[in-house]
Design an enzyme around this catalytic site. Structure first.
Site, mmCIF file in Angstrom:
data_model
loop_
_atom_site.group_PDB
_atom_site.id
_atom_site.type_symbol
_atom_site.label_atom_id
_atom_site.label_comp_id
_atom_site.label_asym_id
_atom_site.label_seq_id
_atom_site.Cartn_x
_atom_site.Cartn_y
_atom_site.Cartn_z
ATOM 1 N N GLY A 15 37.919 12.616 27.491
ATOM 2 C CA GLY A 15 37.154 11.335 27.832
ATOM 3 C C GLY A 15 38.076 10.307 27.206
ATOM 4 O O GLY A 15 38.261 10.434 26.065
ATOM 5 N N ALA A 26 50.448 2.069 17.832
ATOM 6 C CA ALA A 26 50.711 2.251 16.532
ATOM 7 C C ALA A 26 51.750 3.529 16.414
ATOM 8 O O ALA A 26 52.689 3.559 15.635
ATOM 9 C CB ALA A 26 49.436 2.977 15.543
ATOM 10 N N ARG A 76 41.573 16.173 32.189
ATOM 11 C CA ARG A 76 41.046 17.443 31.457
ATOM 12 C C ARG A 76 41.861 18.471 32.335
ATOM 13 O O ARG A 76 41.186 18.802 33.378
ATOM 14 C CB ARG A 76 39.449 17.640 31.540
ATOM 15 C CG ARG A 76 39.106 16.631 30.714
ATOM 16 C CD ARG A 76 37.265 16.703 30.461
ATOM 17 N NE ARG A 76 36.848 16.073 29.540
ATOM 18 C CZ ARG A 76 36.044 14.948 29.694
ATOM 19 N NH1 ARG A 76 35.766 14.804 30.865
ATOM 20 N NH2 ARG A 76 35.452 14.564 28.710
ATOM 21 N N GLY A 106 39.703 14.501 21.785
ATOM 22 C CA GLY A 106 38.635 15.133 20.901
ATOM 23 C C GLY A 106 38.776 16.406 20.908
ATOM 24 O O GLY A 106 40.062 16.977 20.956
ATOM 25 N N ASP A 107 37.594 17.372 20.918
ATOM 26 C CA ASP A 107 37.901 18.724 20.598
ATOM 27 C C ASP A 107 38.566 19.426 21.647
ATOM 28 O O ASP A 107 39.398 20.480 21.351
ATOM 29 C CB ASP A 107 36.314 19.361 20.405
ATOM 30 C CG ASP A 107 35.351 19.251 21.482
ATOM 31 O OD1 ASP A 107 35.762 18.376 22.346
ATOM 32 O OD2 ASP A 107 34.336 19.432 21.336
ATOM 33 N N THR A 130 37.238 10.114 20.361
ATOM 34 C CA THR A 130 36.067 10.368 21.236
ATOM 35 C C THR A 130 34.847 9.376 20.844
ATOM 36 O O THR A 130 34.548 9.330 19.625
ATOM 37 C CB THR A 130 35.715 11.739 21.244
ATOM 38 O OG1 THR A 130 34.300 11.771 21.655
ATOM 39 C CG2 THR A 130 35.475 12.356 19.926
ATOM 40 N N ILE A 131 34.175 8.951 21.878
ATOM 41 C CA ILE A 131 33.026 7.925 21.217
ATOM 42 C C ILE A 131 31.954 8.760 20.660
ATOM 43 O O ILE A 131 31.105 8.260 20.087
ATOM 44 C CB ILE A 131 32.318 7.152 22.493
ATOM 45 C CG1 ILE A 131 31.734 8.137 23.408
ATOM 46 C CG2 ILE A 131 33.277 6.562 22.976
ATOM 47 C CD1 ILE A 131 30.878 7.495 24.585
ATOM 48 N N ASP A 132 31.631 10.103 20.720
ATOM 49 C CA ASP A 132 30.755 11.155 20.120
ATOM 50 C C ASP A 132 30.871 11.080 18.741
ATOM 51 O O ASP A 132 29.809 11.451 18.130
ATOM 52 C CB ASP A 132 30.844 12.423 20.951
ATOM 53 C CG ASP A 132 30.663 12.545 22.398
ATOM 54 O OD1 ASP A 132 30.088 11.392 22.830
ATOM 55 O OD2 ASP A 132 30.710 13.674 23.107
ATOM 56 N N ASP A 134 32.334 13.432 17.131
ATOM 57 C CA ASP A 134 31.829 14.780 16.822
ATOM 58 C C ASP A 134 32.867 15.867 16.304
ATOM 59 O O ASP A 134 33.029 16.930 16.931
ATOM 60 C CB ASP A 134 31.063 15.530 18.000
ATOM 61 C CG ASP A 134 32.083 15.528 19.135
ATOM 62 O OD1 ASP A 134 33.172 14.736 19.251
ATOM 63 O OD2 ASP A 134 31.810 16.321 20.225
ATOM 64 N N ARG A 159 15.054 -4.598 25.326
ATOM 65 C CA ARG A 159 14.039 -4.919 24.401
ATOM 66 C C ARG A 159 13.408 -6.144 25.014
ATOM 67 O O ARG A 159 12.141 -6.531 24.915
ATOM 68 C CB ARG A 159 14.688 -5.052 22.887
ATOM 69 C CG ARG A 159 13.321 -5.451 22.027
ATOM 70 C CD ARG A 159 13.798 -5.954 20.560
ATOM 71 N NE ARG A 159 14.284 -4.576 20.044
ATOM 72 C CZ ARG A 159 13.341 -3.562 19.587
ATOM 73 N NH1 ARG A 159 11.970 -3.969 19.572
ATOM 74 N NH2 ARG A 159 13.796 -2.779 19.044
ATOM 75 N N ARG A 176 26.613 14.961 23.948
ATOM 76 C CA ARG A 176 26.133 16.213 24.517
ATOM 77 C C ARG A 176 25.683 17.086 23.378
ATOM 78 O O ARG A 176 24.683 18.055 23.451
ATOM 79 C CB ARG A 176 27.229 16.848 25.173
ATOM 80 C CG ARG A 176 27.174 16.765 26.659
ATOM 81 C CD ARG A 176 28.406 17.306 27.467
ATOM 82 N NE ARG A 176 29.545 16.926 26.948
ATOM 83 C CZ ARG A 176 30.922 16.849 27.575
ATOM 84 N NH1 ARG A 176 30.734 17.041 28.525
ATOM 85 N NH2 ARG A 176 31.855 16.467 26.720
ATOM 86 N N GLY A 190 16.465 -0.811 16.276
ATOM 87 C CA GLY A 190 15.080 -0.696 16.008
ATOM 88 C C GLY A 190 14.211 0.133 17.026
ATOM 89 O O GLY A 190 13.056 -0.197 17.375
ATOM 90 N N HIS A 258 28.384 5.274 31.518
ATOM 91 C CA HIS A 258 29.805 5.200 31.311
ATOM 92 C C HIS A 258 30.124 3.806 30.672
ATOM 93 O O HIS A 258 31.170 3.571 30.444
ATOM 94 C CB HIS A 258 30.756 5.619 32.242
ATOM 95 C CG HIS A 258 30.867 7.034 32.413
ATOM 96 N ND1 HIS A 258 29.969 7.929 33.255
ATOM 97 C CD2 HIS A 258 31.722 7.900 31.967
ATOM 98 C CE1 HIS A 258 30.423 9.198 33.030
ATOM 99 N NE2 HIS A 258 31.453 9.055 32.452
HETATM 100 O O1 F6P Z 1 32.934 13.426 25.063
HETATM 101 C C1 F6P Z 1 32.706 12.042 25.524
HETATM 102 C C2 F6P Z 1 31.702 12.054 26.410
HETATM 103 O O2 F6P Z 1 31.649 10.421 26.824
HETATM 104 C C3 F6P Z 1 30.264 12.436 26.166
HETATM 105 O O3 F6P Z 1 29.476 11.993 25.515
HETATM 106 C C4 F6P Z 1 29.650 12.909 27.707
HETATM 107 O O4 F6P Z 1 28.756 13.716 27.624
HETATM 108 C C5 F6P Z 1 31.037 13.176 28.090
HETATM 109 O O5 F6P Z 1 32.044 12.524 27.659
HETATM 110 C C6 F6P Z 1 31.038 12.590 30.047
HETATM 111 O O6 F6P Z 1 32.148 13.151 30.339
HETATM 112 P P1 F6P Z 1 32.747 12.676 31.836
HETATM 113 O O7 F6P Z 1 33.267 11.199 31.993
HETATM 114 O O8 F6P Z 1 33.838 13.648 32.274
HETATM 115 O O9 F6P Z 1 31.498 12.559 32.702
#
Ligand code: F6P
Length: 328
Positions: A15, A26, A76, A106-107, A130-132, A134, A159, A176, A190, A258
């Site tokens: 992602g 960089a 991917r 990411g992973d 990765t924005i997660d 994780d 809000r 996820r 908040g 997204h």
């Molecule tokens: O791993 C980053 C992420 O944005 C997750 O938070 C999300 O579940 C997933 O990618 C969504 O992936 P895609 O863009 O393939 O739907």
């Protein structure tokens, strides 16, 4: 002694995340600074297999530090999961005279890199993006800070409507397996309650919170729900579940989706990307391989890819406590 590195390839995979372009920049500029060549690989691991390469110079990466997404594009790749695919990728790198690889992602990206390194003993360094957030062994991943700010801005806007109409809003955010975005944006914006993938007491606590909120005189509420939260219900089913016992609530659901992944990176992500890009190239020239460059209390650290991929990241109980206290 490790072979001298003269040419480095860089790719982005999985992602996209804000800050990937700044990290590529960089890496390319560090290569230029240390008089090495740099090759950009398009479309992640798939581009390695298809030999979708382009020589990059310091000037090729001008005006991209502020851009979201990744100009090298991402994918991917299913083919890279096969031995044959990886063998093709290796041959292409050798044919192009590439000595080492920087993978930004990411992973999934790190898992691919690990396989590749094990099979061909090819020097690899990963940059967590990765924005997660994780990934184990780094305080932050690229893109996380920008995504958090995007989410908080969006919830602030919601809000206004929640409060003007006395509504209950359920807002789904990405994540996820990790609740970092949900918990931090929940506190920052908040929210009355936050439902996370790391906990499974969410629904009961959510119902109790709603009850308490009502009793304490709140007229509108926001509940942030991570997409991987544990109840087994999707956000629309959750809304239905609440409305069955609380007909008085005027409930709306908002799935941010997204919009959380795009946009110009925050200054924090640009600086982090720059530190990690330089760190990755310097790690390779120091003979390091099979590691991720991450940050631990502002300092660049080297973490074995195996450790980065471990799933035993500690959940921040202290932040959960803060969320509970500040939402009364
Ligand atoms: O791993 C980053 C992420 O944005 C997750 O938070 C999300 O579940 C997933 O990618 C969504 O992936 P895609 O863009 O393939 O739907």
């Amino acid at each position: 002694m490790a072979k001298k590195i003269n040419k480095i390839a860089v790719l982005t995979s999985g992602g996209d995340a804000p800050g990937m372009n700044a990290a590529i920049r960089a890496v390319v500029r560090s290569c230029s600074y240390y008089n090495m060549e740099c090759v950009g690989v398009y479309r992640g691991y798939q581009g390695l297999i298809d030999k979708d390469f382009e020589d990059l110079t310091a000037r090729s990466v001008r005006n991209i530090i502020n851009k979201g997404g990744t100009f090298l594009k991402s994918s991917r790749s299913e083919e890279f999961k096969t031995k044959e695919g990886r063998a093709k990728a290796h041959k292409n790198l050798i044919d192009a005279g590439v000595d080492a690889l920087v993978v930004i992602g990411g992973d999934g990206t790190f898992t691919g890199g690990l396989y590749f390194n094990k099979e061909f003993n090819f020097p690899i360094v990963g940059i967590p993006a990765t924005i997660d957030n994780d990934i184990n062994g780094t305080d932050y991943t690229l893109g996380y800070d920008t995504a958090l700010n995007t989410v908080v801005e969006a919830i602030d806007k919601i809000r206004d409507t929640a409060s003007s109409h006395n509504r209950l809003f359920l807002i789904e955010v990405m994540g996820r397996d990790a609740g970092d975005i949900a918990l931090n944006s929940g506190i920052g914006a908040g929210a009355e309650e936050v439902l996370l993938p790391e906990e499974d007491q969410g629904i009961q606590r959510m119902m109790d919170s709603l009850e308490k909120s009502k009793k304490s005189g709140k007229t509108s509420s926001i509940i942030v729900v991570a997409e991987g939260e544990k109840s087994g219900k999707n956000i629309f089913q959750l809304a239905e579940f609440i409305s069955q016992s609380h007909k008085e609530y005027d409930i709306r659901v908002s799935v941010l989706g997204h919009i959380q992944r795009g946009g110009s990176p925050s200054c924090f992500d640009r600086v982090l990307a720059s530190k990690l890009g330089v760190g990755a190239v310097e790690a390779l020239t120091d003979g390091k391989t099979n590691i991720m460059v991450g940050v631990d209390r502002q300092k660049v650290v080297h973490v074995p890819l195996e450790t980065a991929l471990k799933e035993d990241r500690e959940f921040d109980q202290e932040l959960r406590r803060v969320a509970n206290i500040t939402s009364v």
